[in-house]
Design an enzyme around this catalytic site. Structure first.
Site, short mmCIF file in Angstrom:
data_model
loop_
_atom_site.label_atom_id
_atom_site.label_comp_id
_atom_site.label_asym_id
_atom_site.label_seq_id
_atom_site.Cartn_x
_atom_site.Cartn_y
_atom_site.Cartn_z
CG HIS A 133 -1.64 -2.12 -3.80
ND1 HIS A 133 -2.25 -2.13 -2.62
CD2 HIS A 133 -2.48 -1.38 -4.61
CE1 HIS A 133 -3.33 -1.19 -2.61
NE2 HIS A 133 -3.32 -1.04 -3.87
CB CYS A 134 -1.80 -6.88 -0.23
SG CYS A 134 -0.51 -7.56 -0.05
CG MET A 135 -3.23 -3.46 4.03
SD MET A 135 -3.67 -1.95 3.54
CE MET A 135 -2.62 -1.17 4.93
CB SER A 184 -0.36 -8.00 -3.69
OG SER A 184 0.63 -8.09 -2.87
CE1 TYR A 217 -3.87 2.44 0.67
CE2 TYR A 217 -2.20 3.19 2.41
CZ TYR A 217 -3.54 3.47 1.53
OH TYR A 217 -4.20 4.54 1.68
#
Length: 257
Positions: A128-130, A136, A63
């Site tokens: 994306h992820c966190m 992701s 993120y």
């Protein structure tokens, strides 16, 4: 700071400061560590830039990477696949976003459909992820299996080499195994060795040493149904302990041969 100096942002935090001269970043507080023998040689910094998985097309990050619009534009990224349902899309006017809306189950087919469209349009995309470590990367691994025809282990290794921080959770890895089975199921079964196929023994253990099995009628005697010796008259054969009754005219003689 002159404009010429601002053309190259810090490769670590992505902000503009004199990092080579030891200046502390006024945005995030980042500064280059002082070289000394006490610094661990294996210490590495997480780059502010997302990881390039497929050249000029597929990028993987966190993120924090997705929040740096200037750096994304520097890499030519114009589309973003957000794999976290509760994660906010920050720059809707600058990038084309697509989000996955399931928190526990990764929607691989939905994600691959979006990535296919990006490839068709020749657009660079960030997944994306966190943290950029589990969710992701799992989506990117699924894409490589589906479109490159690579197995799970090979796809995972490819991503891990380009983003060493990758650490897919057991839950998502199990979903990848099921996804792999759905793609290569028939091929995986045909690749099995026929010797590994289970035998139908109905629950009984297989006897490996045939010599242990009991052997009956091993004596070299003739069968009881073979012809009797010629020295024994037929009428001597009886089927009981009592002497044979004398035959009468109405009785039928039994053939004992």
């Amino acid at each position: 700071m002159r404009k010429r100096e601002r053309e190259n942002p810090c490769s670590i935090c992505g902000h503009y400061h004199k990092y080579e001269e030891g200046e502390v970043c006024g945005v995030c507080g980042h500064c280059m560590p002082v070289s000394s023998d006490t610094v661990a040689p294996q210490q590495v910094h997480v780059s502010a830039f997302p990881s390039e998985i497929l050249p000029e097309f597929l990028y993987l990050g966190s993120y924090d990477n997705a929040s740096r619009s200037e750096l994304l534009k520097t890499q030519g990224i114009s589309r973003v696949l957000n794999t976290v349902p509760m994660c906010q899309n920050l720059y809707r006017n600058s990038f084309t976003y697509h989000g996955l809306d399931n928190e526990k189950v990764l929607q691989f087919d939905d994600a691959i459909k979006f990535l296919d469209q990006c490839e068709k349009d020749k657009a660079r995309v960030l997944v994306h992820c966190m943290s950029g470590k589990s969710r992701s990367p799992a989506v990117v691994v699924a894409y490589l299996m589906k479109r490159k025809g690579w197995r799970l282990a090979e796809s995972h290794q490819w991503v891990k080499q380009r983003r060493p921080s990758t650490d897919i959770s057991p839950e998502f890895y199990q979903q990848l195994q099921e996804f792999e089975q759905g793609i290569f199921g028939s091929e995986m079964m045909s690749a099995m060795n026929i010797n590994d196929a289970p035998t139908f023994g109905f629950g009984f253990p297989k006897i490996d040493n045939q010599a242990q099995a009991p052997v009956f009628n091993n004596a070299p005697t003739s069968s009881i149904f073979s012809s009797p010796a010629s020295s024994i008259p037929p009428q001597e054969f009886t089927f009981g302990a009592t002497p044979p009754k004398p035959t009468t005219g109405g009785d039928i003689a039994m053939d004992g041969s």
